[in-house]
Design a protein around this motif. Structure first.
Motif, PDB file in Angstrom:
ATOM      1  N   PRO A 170      -2.707   4.486  -7.417  1.00 12.31           N
ATOM      2  CA  PRO A 170      -2.225   4.804  -6.069  1.00 12.31           C
ATOM      3  C   PRO A 170      -1.656   3.594  -5.321  1.00 12.31           C
ATOM      4  CG  PRO A 170      -4.621   4.833  -6.145  1.00 12.31           C
ATOM      5  CD  PRO A 170      -4.142   4.648  -7.541  1.00 12.31           C
ATOM      6  N   LEU A 171      -1.841   2.391  -5.864  1.00 13.85           N
ATOM      7  CA  LEU A 171      -1.332   1.187  -5.212  1.00 13.85           C
ATOM      8  C   LEU A 171       0.055   0.806  -5.708  1.00 13.85           C
ATOM      9  CD1 LEU A 171      -4.615  -0.910  -5.158  1.00 13.85           C
ATOM     10  CD2 LEU A 171      -3.580   0.368  -3.293  1.00 13.85           C
ATOM     11  N   SER A 172       0.603   1.576  -6.626  1.00 16.12           N
ATOM     12  CA  SER A 172       1.936   1.332  -7.138  1.00 16.12           C
ATOM     13  C   SER A 172       2.793   2.550  -6.837  1.00 16.12           C
ATOM     14  CB  SER A 172       1.878   1.075  -8.650  1.00 16.12           C
ATOM     15  OG  SER A 172       3.157   0.804  -9.139  1.00 16.12           O
ATOM     16  N   THR A 173       3.859   2.341  -6.091  1.00 15.07           N
ATOM     17  CA  THR A 173       4.746   3.442  -5.735  1.00 15.07           C
ATOM     18  C   THR A 173       6.158   3.103  -6.184  1.00 15.07           C
ATOM     19  OG1 THR A 173       5.364   2.560  -3.565  1.00 15.07           O
ATOM     20  CG2 THR A 173       3.354   3.885  -3.670  1.00 15.07           C
ATOM     21  N   ASP A 174       7.059   4.042  -6.032  1.00  9.98           N
ATOM     22  CA  ASP A 174       8.466   3.789  -6.354  1.00  9.98           C
ATOM     23  C   ASP A 174       9.059   2.765  -5.390  1.00  9.98           C
ATOM     24  OD1 ASP A 174       8.385   5.562  -8.467  1.00  9.98           O
ATOM     25  OD2 ASP A 174       9.051   7.265  -7.250  1.00  9.98           O
ATOM     26  N   GLU A 175       8.454   2.614  -4.210  1.00  9.99           N
ATOM     27  CA  GLU A 175       8.953   1.675  -3.207  1.00  9.99           C
ATOM     28  C   GLU A 175       8.409   0.264  -3.396  1.00  9.99           C
ATOM     29  OE1 GLU A 175       7.626   4.760  -2.237  1.00  9.99           O
ATOM     30  OE2 GLU A 175       9.645   5.605  -2.106  1.00  9.99           O
ATOM     31  N   GLY A 176       7.353   0.099  -4.190  1.00  9.43           N
ATOM     32  CA  GLY A 176       6.783  -1.220  -4.400  1.00  9.43           C
ATOM     33  C   GLY A 176       5.295  -1.152  -4.689  1.00  9.43           C
ATOM     34  N   ARG A 177       4.638  -2.285  -4.537  1.00  9.87           N
ATOM     35  CA  ARG A 177       3.219  -2.427  -4.864  1.00  9.87           C
ATOM     36  C   ARG A 177       2.427  -2.746  -3.609  1.00  9.87           C
ATOM     37  NH1 ARG A 177      -0.673  -1.730  -7.636  1.00  9.87           N
ATOM     38  NH2 ARG A 177      -2.130  -3.290  -8.298  1.00  9.87           N
ATOM     39  N   ILE A 178       1.233  -2.199  -3.496  1.00 12.90           N
ATOM     40  CA  ILE A 178       0.318  -2.483  -2.394  1.00 12.90           C
ATOM     41  C   ILE A 178      -0.824  -3.299  -2.970  1.00 12.90           C
ATOM     42  CG2 ILE A 178      -1.218  -1.470  -0.676  1.00 12.90           C
ATOM     43  CD1 ILE A 178       0.535   1.138  -1.039  1.00 12.90           C
ATOM     44  N   SER A 179      -1.135  -4.435  -2.347  1.00 13.08           N
ATOM     45  CA  SER A 179      -2.270  -5.224  -2.828  1.00 13.08           C
ATOM     46  C   SER A 179      -3.319  -5.311  -1.720  1.00 13.08           C
ATOM     47  CB  SER A 179      -1.830  -6.629  -3.251  1.00 13.08           C
ATOM     48  OG  SER A 179      -1.314  -7.332  -2.154  1.00 13.08           O
ATOM     49  N   VAL A 180      -4.578  -5.311  -2.131  1.00 10.26           N
ATOM     50  CA  VAL A 180      -5.701  -5.372  -1.204  1.00 10.26           C
ATOM     51  C   VAL A 180      -6.474  -6.650  -1.504  1.00 10.26           C
ATOM     52  CG1 VAL A 180      -7.779  -4.199  -0.388  1.00 10.26           C
ATOM     53  CG2 VAL A 180      -5.821  -2.852  -1.170  1.00 10.26           C
ATOM     54  N   VAL A 236     -11.915  -8.477  -7.320  1.00  4.11           N
ATOM     55  CA  VAL A 236     -10.848  -7.502  -7.159  1.00  4.11           C
ATOM     56  C   VAL A 236      -9.730  -7.810  -8.145  1.00  4.11           C
ATOM     57  CG1 VAL A 236      -9.132  -6.545  -5.571  1.00  4.11           C
ATOM     58  CG2 VAL A 236     -11.384  -7.180  -4.724  1.00  4.11           C
ATOM     59  N   GLY A 237      -9.355  -6.793  -8.926  1.00  6.17           N
ATOM     60  CA  GLY A 237      -8.208  -6.895  -9.826  1.00  6.17           C
ATOM     61  C   GLY A 237      -7.038  -6.143  -9.220  1.00  6.17           C
ATOM     62  N   GLU A 238      -6.072  -5.811 -10.034  1.00 11.61           N
ATOM     63  CA  GLU A 238      -4.904  -5.085  -9.534  1.00 11.61           C
ATOM     64  C   GLU A 238      -5.241  -3.664  -9.121  1.00 11.61           C
ATOM     65  OE1 GLU A 238      -1.284  -5.216 -11.726  1.00 11.61           O
ATOM     66  OE2 GLU A 238      -1.599  -7.305 -12.307  1.00 11.61           O
ATOM     67  N   THR A 239      -6.124  -3.006  -9.880  1.00 17.58           N
ATOM     68  CA  THR A 239      -6.439  -1.605  -9.593  1.00 17.58           C
ATOM     69  C   THR A 239      -7.928  -1.324  -9.495  1.00 17.58           C
ATOM     70  OG1 THR A 239      -6.424  -1.026 -11.939  1.00 17.58           O
ATOM     71  CG2 THR A 239      -4.333  -0.791 -10.731  1.00 17.58           C
ATOM     72  N   GLN A 240      -8.768  -2.339  -9.768  1.00 18.64           N
ATOM     73  CA  GLN A 240     -10.206  -2.109  -9.812  1.00 18.64           C
ATOM     74  C   GLN A 240     -10.962  -3.168  -9.018  1.00 18.64           C
ATOM     75  OE1 GLN A 240     -10.853  -2.205 -14.070  1.00 18.64           O
ATOM     76  NE2 GLN A 240     -10.782   0.025 -14.193  1.00 18.64           N
ATOM     77  N   ALA A 241     -12.187  -2.812  -8.639  1.00 12.84           N
ATOM     78  CA  ALA A 241     -13.062  -3.747  -7.940  1.00 12.84           C
ATOM     79  C   ALA A 241     -14.484  -3.572  -8.446  1.00 12.84           C
ATOM     80  CB  ALA A 241     -13.009  -3.502  -6.434  1.00 12.84           C
ATOM     81  N   ALA A 242     -15.219  -4.682  -8.489  1.00  8.35           N
ATOM     82  CA  ALA A 242     -16.647  -4.675  -8.809  1.00  8.35           C
ATOM     83  C   ALA A 242     -17.359  -5.335  -7.644  1.00  8.35           C
ATOM     84  CB  ALA A 242     -16.916  -5.437 -10.103  1.00  8.35           C
ATOM     85  N   MET A 257     -10.564   3.970   1.229  1.00 13.47           N
ATOM     86  CA  MET A 257      -9.798   3.094   2.120  1.00 13.47           C
ATOM     87  C   MET A 257      -8.794   2.204   1.391  1.00 13.47           C
ATOM     88  SD  MET A 257     -12.564   1.957   5.010  1.00 13.47           S
ATOM     89  CE  MET A 257     -11.307   1.094   5.962  1.00 13.47           C
ATOM     90  N   THR A 258      -9.081   1.832   0.146  1.00 12.68           N
ATOM     91  CA  THR A 258      -8.223   0.861  -0.530  1.00 12.68           C
ATOM     92  C   THR A 258      -7.391   1.436  -1.663  1.00 12.68           C
ATOM     93  OG1 THR A 258      -9.884   0.227  -2.169  1.00 12.68           O
ATOM     94  CG2 THR A 258      -9.885  -0.974  -0.061  1.00 12.68           C
ATOM     95  N   GLY A 259      -7.827   2.542  -2.253  1.00 13.07           N
ATOM     96  CA  GLY A 259      -7.136   3.071  -3.420  1.00 13.07           C
ATOM     97  C   GLY A 259      -7.560   2.391  -4.713  1.00 13.07           C
ATOM     98  N   LEU A 260      -8.441   1.403  -4.627  1.00 12.85           N
ATOM     99  CA  LEU A 260      -8.950   0.732  -5.815  1.00 12.85           C
ATOM    100  C   LEU A 260     -10.026   1.588  -6.473  1.00 12.85           C
ATOM    101  CD1 LEU A 260      -9.402  -2.853  -4.333  1.00 12.85           C
ATOM    102  CD2 LEU A 260      -7.693  -2.172  -6.022  1.00 12.85           C
ATOM    103  N   GLU A 261     -10.134   1.494  -7.783  1.00 11.52           N
ATOM    104  CA  GLU A 261     -11.224   2.144  -8.494  1.00 11.52           C
ATOM    105  C   GLU A 261     -12.402   1.172  -8.510  1.00 11.52           C
ATOM    106  OE1 GLU A 261     -12.506   3.546 -12.997  1.00 11.52           O
ATOM    107  OE2 GLU A 261     -10.542   2.624 -12.667  1.00 11.52           O
TER     108      GLU A 261
END
Length: 154
Positions: A25-35, A88-94, A125-129
């Protein structure tokens, strides 16, 4: 992306883009969202404190520093990130949490409630797994610990 001819090929291209958005969910056709890590840390700290039975957060040393910080005029009090460590990684968090529980509360049940609330809140809130939430119970709060007892002999 290569285009294929015909409506079937166009559907495949659209489907892949839709699948990418569904998986990430953090990658769209318009760009990338980073948290940032600090954002996840604050969200996890607030979500953990929302659960009844969590008296405080942090290790004994961290709580001592927080108590000193509270006494400084103009300070904002204890940090919401106290007792929280995240990766925090690109798509995941621990997430790792150090907590103080109130006496009489089931630690196992409280831990599960904290894990559930933190996971749901951070993911929403973040879209991270959130891949894992480790909880370290550092202390048990006894209601009369902070109060001085009256002398038994006068």
């Amino acid at each position: 992306m290569s285009q294929t001819q015909g409506s079937t090929g166009e559907q495949t291209v659209r489907s892949r883009a839709g699948e990418r958005s569904a998986r990430d969910p953090l990658s769209t056709d318009e760009g990338r969202i980073s948290v940032s890590q600090s954002v996840v840390t604050k969200i996890a700290g607030v979500a953990c404190r929302e659960v009844g039975g969590v008296h405080d957060m942090g290790t004994s040393g961290g709580r001592a520093v927080g108590a000193l910080r509270e006494r400084i005029p103009g300070s904002s009090g204890p940090s919401v990130s106290q007792g929280v460590a995240v990766e925090v990684g690109e798509t995941q968090a621990a997430i790792d949490l150090d907590i103080v529980v109130e006496y009489g509360i089931s630690i196992a049940d409280l831990g599960k409630s904290v894990q559930r609330n933190v996971k749901q809140t951070v993911e929403r809130m973040t879209g991270l797994e959130v891949t894992e939430i480790n909880i370290n119970v550092d202390d048990v709060y006894l209601p009369d610990e902070g109060q001085e007892t009256a002398p038994r002999v006068s």
